[in-house]
Design a protein around this motif. Structure first.
Motif, PDB file in Angstrom:
ATOM      1  N   TYR A 160       0.834  -1.198   0.000  1.00 26.33           N
ATOM      2  CA  TYR A 160       0.000   0.000   0.000  1.00 26.33           C
ATOM      3  C   TYR A 160       0.875   1.256   0.000  1.00 26.33           C
ATOM      4  O   TYR A 160       0.595   2.230  -0.709  1.00 26.33           O
ATOM      5  CB  TYR A 160      -0.939  -0.008   1.202  1.00 26.33           C
ATOM      6  CG  TYR A 160      -1.967   1.086   1.165  1.00 26.33           C
ATOM      7  CD1 TYR A 160      -3.058   1.002   0.317  1.00 26.33           C
ATOM      8  CD2 TYR A 160      -1.845   2.209   1.972  1.00 26.33           C
ATOM      9  CE1 TYR A 160      -4.012   2.014   0.270  1.00 26.33           C
ATOM     10  CE2 TYR A 160      -2.786   3.214   1.933  1.00 26.33           C
ATOM     11  CZ  TYR A 160      -3.866   3.109   1.077  1.00 26.33           C
ATOM     12  OH  TYR A 160      -4.792   4.124   1.037  1.00 26.33           O
ATOM     13  N   SER A 161       1.947   1.212   0.763  1.00 25.15           N
ATOM     14  CA  SER A 161       2.880   2.327   0.836  1.00 25.15           C
ATOM     15  C   SER A 161       3.465   2.639  -0.542  1.00 25.15           C
ATOM     16  O   SER A 161       3.528   3.796  -0.963  1.00 25.15           O
ATOM     17  CB  SER A 161       3.995   1.989   1.834  1.00 25.15           C
ATOM     18  OG  SER A 161       4.953   2.999   1.872  1.00 25.15           O
ATOM     19  N   ILE A 162       3.871   1.610  -1.251  1.00 20.65           N
ATOM     20  CA  ILE A 162       4.437   1.788  -2.593  1.00 20.65           C
ATOM     21  C   ILE A 162       3.369   2.304  -3.557  1.00 20.65           C
ATOM     22  O   ILE A 162       3.626   3.197  -4.377  1.00 20.65           O
ATOM     23  CB  ILE A 162       5.055   0.466  -3.089  1.00 20.65           C
ATOM     24  CG1 ILE A 162       6.281   0.123  -2.233  1.00 20.65           C
ATOM     25  CG2 ILE A 162       5.424   0.553  -4.568  1.00 20.65           C
ATOM     26  CD1 ILE A 162       6.794  -1.294  -2.424  1.00 20.65           C
ATOM     27  N   ALA A 163       2.159   1.780  -3.460  1.00 28.65           N
ATOM     28  CA  ALA A 163       1.065   2.213  -4.341  1.00 28.65           C
ATOM     29  C   ALA A 163       0.764   3.697  -4.175  1.00 28.65           C
ATOM     30  O   ALA A 163       0.433   4.395  -5.136  1.00 28.65           O
ATOM     31  CB  ALA A 163      -0.190   1.390  -4.067  1.00 28.65           C
ATOM     32  N   LYS A 164       0.891   4.201  -2.963  1.00 28.93           N
ATOM     33  CA  LYS A 164       0.581   5.606  -2.714  1.00 28.93           C
ATOM     34  C   LYS A 164       1.584   6.551  -3.379  1.00 28.93           C
ATOM     35  O   LYS A 164       1.249   7.694  -3.671  1.00 28.93           O
ATOM     36  CB  LYS A 164       0.511   5.890  -1.209  1.00 28.93           C
ATOM     37  CG  LYS A 164      -0.692   5.244  -0.549  1.00 28.93           C
ATOM     38  CD  LYS A 164      -1.982   5.859  -1.032  1.00 28.93           C
ATOM     39  CE  LYS A 164      -2.791   4.961  -1.900  1.00 28.93           C
ATOM     40  NZ  LYS A 164      -4.008   5.536  -2.449  1.00 28.93           N
ATOM     41  N   VAL A 165       2.788   6.066  -3.661  1.00 28.38           N
ATOM     42  CA  VAL A 165       3.754   6.883  -4.404  1.00 28.38           C
ATOM     43  C   VAL A 165       3.209   7.134  -5.812  1.00 28.38           C
ATOM     44  O   VAL A 165       3.301   8.247  -6.339  1.00 28.38           O
ATOM     45  CB  VAL A 165       5.148   6.209  -4.450  1.00 28.38           C
ATOM     46  CG1 VAL A 165       6.093   6.982  -5.351  1.00 28.38           C
ATOM     47  CG2 VAL A 165       5.721   6.090  -3.046  1.00 28.38           C
ATOM     48  N   GLY A 166       2.622   6.100  -6.410  1.00 30.58           N
ATOM     49  CA  GLY A 166       1.993   6.265  -7.716  1.00 30.58           C
ATOM     50  C   GLY A 166       0.838   7.239  -7.668  1.00 30.58           C
ATOM     51  O   GLY A 166       0.676   8.076  -8.560  1.00 30.58           O
ATOM     52  N   CYS A 167       0.025   7.134  -6.623  1.00 34.54           N
ATOM     53  CA  CYS A 167      -1.098   8.069  -6.465  1.00 34.54           C
ATOM     54  C   CYS A 167      -0.594   9.505  -6.338  1.00 34.54           C
ATOM     55  O   CYS A 167      -1.181  10.431  -6.890  1.00 34.54           O
ATOM     56  CB  CYS A 167      -1.929   7.702  -5.236  1.00 34.54           C
ATOM     57  SG  CYS A 167      -2.836   6.169  -5.412  1.00 34.54           S
ATOM     58  N   PHE A 168       0.478   9.674  -5.612  1.00 31.20           N
ATOM     59  CA  PHE A 168       1.043  11.009  -5.439  1.00 31.20           C
ATOM     60  C   PHE A 168       1.506  11.584  -6.777  1.00 31.20           C
ATOM     61  O   PHE A 168       1.293  12.759  -7.063  1.00 31.20           O
ATOM     62  CB  PHE A 168       2.209  10.974  -4.452  1.00 31.20           C
ATOM     63  CG  PHE A 168       2.914  12.288  -4.310  1.00 31.20           C
ATOM     64  CD1 PHE A 168       2.297  13.339  -3.654  1.00 31.20           C
ATOM     65  CD2 PHE A 168       4.172  12.482  -4.844  1.00 31.20           C
ATOM     66  CE1 PHE A 168       2.929  14.567  -3.517  1.00 31.20           C
ATOM     67  CE2 PHE A 168       4.819  13.700  -4.715  1.00 31.20           C
ATOM     68  CZ  PHE A 168       4.192  14.746  -4.050  1.00 31.20           C
TER      69      PHE A 168
END
Length: 173
Positions: free
Chosen positions: A50-58
């Protein structure tokens, strides 16, 4: 030609992925009769994913924070004039910390504790999103449902473990 669907309109991808992964882990547990181990592993790495996915969202600003002009605000080209809470970066840091804590300090603890910390964090951080109107929303409701499901699964597993231990104790007597 090419792909013209705006990625920021996809929505619910993290939640759908989490529910799908958890569902797959539960099915694997049932099929292979290793309840607890597969789900345990899944829950322990979920905060990292989830932490890694949020970098994409950012990077695309799809699930941006509320409008905000204080320290550490972020701006996106496609939203000129507005600045936002960097909720995706906050989530990246929080969930990376949950992963590290889960793999170190809580290494020998049940996965329910890690899941509880992650779900409470997700519920709290969701209030920083632009899409949240200050009320308990859809994402928070899904988190509560998942938590209740995991708690029920935990108690079912504990009951099976206690029952198996009692049977083994009776056989050895």
């Amino acid at each position: 030609m090419g792909f013209r669907y705006p990625i920021w309109k996809a929505g619910f991808s993290s939640m759908g992925g989490a529910i799908g992964a958890l569902g797959a882990a539960i099915v694997m547990d049932i099929v292979f009769k290793h309840q607890y181990r597969i789900v345990d592993a899944q829950v322990r790495v979920a905060p990292l994913l989830y932490s890694i996915a949020k970098v994409g969202c950012f990077s695309v600003g799809c699930c941006r924070g509320k409008v905000y002009s204080g320290p550490f605000h972020v701006a996106y080209e496609r939203f000129p004039g507005d600045t936002f809470i960097p909720v995706q970066l906050i989530e990246t840091i929080v969930f990376m910390l949950i992963f590290i804590i889960g793999m170190t300090l809580l290494r020998n603890k049940n996965y329910i504790l890690i899941l509880t910390i992650a779900l409470v964090s997700k519920i709290a951080l969701d209030y920083l999103r632009l899409s949240n109107d200050g009320k308990f929303g859809f994402t928070q409701s899904v988190c509560v449902i998942v938590a209740l499901g995991m708690i029920i699964m935990y108690f079912v597993q504990e009951r099976k473990t206690r029952s198996k231990t009692r049977c083994e104790d009776e056989v050895t007597k």
